[in-house]
Enzyme design. Structure first.
Site, PDB file in Angstrom:
ATOM      1  N   GLY A   1       0.831  -1.200   0.000  1.00  0.00           N
ATOM      2  CA  GLY A   1       0.000   0.000   0.000  1.00  0.00           C
ATOM      3  C   GLY A   1       0.858   1.240   0.000  1.00  0.00           C
TER       4      GLY A   1
ATOM      5  N   HIS B   1      -3.678   0.741   8.089  1.00  0.00           N
ATOM      6  CA  HIS B   1      -2.341   1.348   7.998  1.00  0.00           C
ATOM      7  C   HIS B   1      -2.368   2.569   7.066  1.00  0.00           C
ATOM      8  CE1 HIS B   1       2.227   0.848   7.628  1.00  0.00           C
ATOM      9  NE2 HIS B   1       1.924   1.784   6.741  1.00  0.00           N
ATOM     10  N   GLU B   2      -2.941   2.386   5.877  1.00  0.00           N
ATOM     11  CA  GLU B   2      -2.945   3.479   4.896  1.00  0.00           C
ATOM     12  C   GLU B   2      -3.885   4.602   5.326  1.00  0.00           C
ATOM     13  OE1 GLU B   2      -0.565   3.421   2.929  1.00  0.00           O
ATOM     14  OE2 GLU B   2      -0.108   1.294   3.143  1.00  0.00           O
TER      15      GLU B   2
ATOM     16  N   HIS C   1      -2.255   7.045   7.620  1.00  0.00           N
ATOM     17  CA  HIS C   1      -1.351   8.018   6.992  1.00  0.00           C
ATOM     18  C   HIS C   1      -2.080   9.321   6.671  1.00  0.00           C
ATOM     19  CE1 HIS C   1       2.532   6.138   6.372  1.00  0.00           C
ATOM     20  NE2 HIS C   1       1.998   5.035   5.876  1.00  0.00           N
TER      21      HIS C   1
ATOM     22  N   CYS D   1       6.598  -0.316   6.515  1.00  0.00           N
ATOM     23  CA  CYS D   1       6.037   0.832   5.809  1.00  0.00           C
ATOM     24  C   CYS D   1       7.105   1.331   4.850  1.00  0.00           C
ATOM     25  CB  CYS D   1       5.685   1.898   6.842  1.00  0.00           C
ATOM     26  SG  CYS D   1       5.101   3.451   6.139  1.00  0.00           S
ATOM     27  N   LEU D   2       6.704   1.743   3.652  1.00  0.00           N
ATOM     28  CA  LEU D   2       7.697   2.213   2.679  1.00  0.00           C
ATOM     29  C   LEU D   2       8.426   3.471   3.170  1.00  0.00           C
ATOM     30  CD1 LEU D   2       5.833   1.533  -0.703  1.00  0.00           C
ATOM     31  CD2 LEU D   2       7.752   0.238   0.255  1.00  0.00           C
TER      32      LEU D   2
ATOM     33  N   GLN E   1       2.740  10.097   1.658  1.00  0.00           N
ATOM     34  CA  GLN E   1       4.074   9.483   1.608  1.00  0.00           C
ATOM     35  C   GLN E   1       4.881   9.951   0.395  1.00  0.00           C
ATOM     36  OE1 GLN E   1       2.450   5.301   2.338  1.00  0.00           O
ATOM     37  NE2 GLN E   1       4.497   5.200   3.243  1.00  0.00           N
TER      38      GLN E   1
HETATM   39 ZN    ZN Z   1       2.943   3.210   5.625  1.00  0.00          ZN
END
Ligand code: ZN
Length: 191
Positions: A46, A137-138, A141, A93-94, A51
């Site tokens: 995701g 999670h997303e 953000h 997480c990226l 981000q």
């Molecule tokens: Zn993340």
């Protein structure tokens, strides 16, 4: 479509809440395409717009495995309308390259959002599935919340962050989750 630079933990704008999308214009569809391309390039499950430095309420998810065809999912102005149960989820997480730690999540969530065509849809994700966890999670953000804010063990999380040269857990941001804690304790007793 462009592969965009992913902001790393420690960048201030990752902590800022994102704005609602008023119209699914070309600007937004371009953003979605960039998110998808960047997510696939980085092998992520995701990716949320903040981000890549765009504070709009948009994220993408693809939970298909490597041997399956791609299944991109787009969420614009998402709202979590139902949540229940609790599960421990090992997440990364990226924006936190290579750092993984256990966090508390709801087991089941129902999300309402707009798709890439601006059409509303409702999606139920159950049983602590990757999709159920990725949605939470997303979604976080978009409110400036990061997975480590839900960590099960802050000291363990700090060790992992240190190992990958990332700033420590933001103690002021830790989220107290009494319902999730209670639910997890009750489950442990039943085991
Ligand atoms: Zn993340």
């Amino acid at each position: 479509m462009t592969i965009r630079n992913i902001l790393k933990y420690g960048t201030e704008s990752l902590r800022e809440p994102s704005k609602e999308v008023h119209k699914v214009s070309k600007k937004i569809t371009d953003l979605v395409n960039d998110l998808l391309e960047t997510m696939y390039a980085k092998n992520g499950v995701g990716l949320a717009a903040p981000q890549i430095g765009v504070n709009y309420r948009v994220f993408v998810i693809d939970v298909s495995s490597n041997d399956e065809p791609l299944k991109p999912m787009v969420f614009i102005n998402p709202k979590i309308i139902k949540k229940s149960g609790a599960v421990i989820s090992n997440e990364g997480c990226l924006s936190f390259p290579e750092a993984y730690t256990d966090v508390r999540r709801y087991k089941n969530v129902t999300v309402k959002a707009l798709d890439i065509n601006g059409h509303p849809f409702i999606l139920e994700a159950k049983d602590g599935s990757l999709l159920a966890r990725a949605i939470q999670h997303e979604f976080d953000h978009l409110n400036g919340i990061l997975f480590i804010d839900h960590c099960v063990n802050r000291f363990e999380a700090d060790n992992v962050l240190k190992k990958f040269d990332l700033p420590p857990v933001d103690v002021d941001k830790l989220i107290d989750e009494p319902e999730l804690k209670e639910e997890l304790e009750a489950e442990q007793k039943n085991d």
